[in-house]
Design a protein around this motif. Sequence first.
Motif, short mmCIF file in Angstrom:
data_model
loop_
_atom_site.label_atom_id
_atom_site.label_comp_id
_atom_site.label_asym_id
_atom_site.label_seq_id
_atom_site.Cartn_x
_atom_site.Cartn_y
_atom_site.Cartn_z
N GLU A 1 11.04 -0.03 5.47
CA GLU A 1 11.71 0.47 4.27
C GLU A 1 10.68 0.82 3.21
O GLU A 1 9.67 0.13 3.06
N ASN A 2 10.97 1.88 2.47
CA ASN A 2 10.10 2.27 1.37
C ASN A 2 10.08 1.18 0.31
O ASN A 2 11.13 0.68 -0.11
N GLY A 3 8.87 0.77 -0.10
CA GLY A 3 8.74 -0.27 -1.10
C GLY A 3 8.68 -1.67 -0.52
O GLY A 3 8.48 -2.63 -1.26
N ILE B 1 -2.87 -10.55 -1.33
CA ILE B 1 -3.25 -10.19 0.03
C ILE B 1 -3.12 -8.68 0.20
O ILE B 1 -2.07 -8.11 -0.07
N LEU B 2 -4.18 -8.06 0.64
CA LEU B 2 -4.17 -6.62 0.92
C LEU B 2 -4.37 -6.41 2.41
O LEU B 2 -5.30 -6.96 3.00
N GLU B 3 -3.51 -5.64 3.02
CA GLU B 3 -3.71 -5.24 4.41
C GLU B 3 -4.32 -3.84 4.41
O GLU B 3 -3.64 -2.86 4.09
N SER C 1 0.82 -1.21 0.00
CA SER C 1 0.00 0.00 0.00
C SER C 1 0.86 1.26 0.00
O SER C 1 2.04 1.22 0.35
N MET C 2 0.23 2.36 -0.39
CA MET C 2 0.85 3.67 -0.28
C MET C 2 0.33 4.36 0.98
O MET C 2 -0.83 4.19 1.34
N THR C 3 1.18 5.14 1.62
CA THR C 3 0.74 5.88 2.79
C THR C 3 1.51 7.18 2.93
O THR C 3 2.65 7.29 2.45
N THR C 4 0.89 8.13 3.60
CA THR C 4 1.56 9.40 3.87
C THR C 4 2.13 9.45 5.29
O THR C 4 2.71 10.46 5.67
N ARG C 5 1.95 8.37 6.07
CA ARG C 5 2.52 8.39 7.41
C ARG C 5 4.02 8.17 7.34
O ARG C 5 4.56 7.63 6.37
N ALA C 6 4.73 8.56 8.40
CA ALA C 6 6.18 8.40 8.45
C ALA C 6 6.54 6.94 8.71
O ALA C 6 5.81 6.23 9.39
N TYR D 1 -4.02 6.25 3.31
CA TYR D 1 -3.58 4.90 2.96
C TYR D 1 -4.33 4.50 1.69
O TYR D 1 -5.52 4.79 1.56
N GLY D 2 -3.66 3.81 0.75
CA GLY D 2 -4.34 3.42 -0.47
C GLY D 2 -3.67 2.25 -1.16
O GLY D 2 -2.51 1.93 -0.88
N THR D 3 -4.39 1.60 -2.08
CA THR D 3 -3.92 0.40 -2.77
C THR D 3 -3.75 0.66 -4.26
O THR D 3 -4.72 0.95 -4.95
N PRO D 4 -2.51 0.56 -4.79
CA PRO D 4 -2.29 0.73 -6.23
C PRO D 4 -3.03 -0.32 -7.04
O PRO D 4 -3.03 -1.50 -6.70
#
Length: 213
Positions: free
Chosen positions: A49-51, A100-102, A38-43, A82-85
Amino acid sequence: MMKHKGVLTVVSGFSGAGKGTLMNLLLKTYENYALSISMTTRAPRPGEENGREYFFITKEEFEEHIAKDELIEYAQYVGNYYGTPKAYVEEKLNEGKDVILEIEIQGALKIKEKFPEALLLFVTPPNAAELQKRLKGRGTETDEVILQRLHRAAEESEGIEQYDYLVVNDDLNECVQQMHTIIRNAKYAAFRNEEFIQDIRQELKDLAKGEKI
């Protein structure tokens, strides 16, 4: 032989229920799974790790993805997006992978509206006291944030009945085996095998007319 498209599985649960740990062990133990990142804007938290755990992006970047309709779903939770590509998920399902999506409950129910065939699993600890213990055990959040998460968990508990299965994360290995069994069995649901049903129906009609297959 029946050919199965991948099962889109949405895993939700209270923050601190152990969703990430469960899914990582599921992927290490069994084949044919793909974990959607998922993508998120939280730190990032320490060790993330990113990705790997998430794609960590800015609010502006996230809103650009929304504008281009590049997300299956998105939601805001404790002040962050939070979002799903979309592209990755569709590619893996067509390959026959179980994706699997969290996703938190708000986004999960949005996916169920768009993809009624999605399998929804809700992960919970055995009791509320254990949830509080796990949140404190992280050592990464203030008491105020922990209280926010507990308040959010109380709200989320009102929507558990909308999920297909409840998974109690008490014994980790047993819980992973249970999740795998649920997903594997879901492949044989009639509505996920429409092509096979149509084929054998037509074959039976042909045989009933005295025609050779």
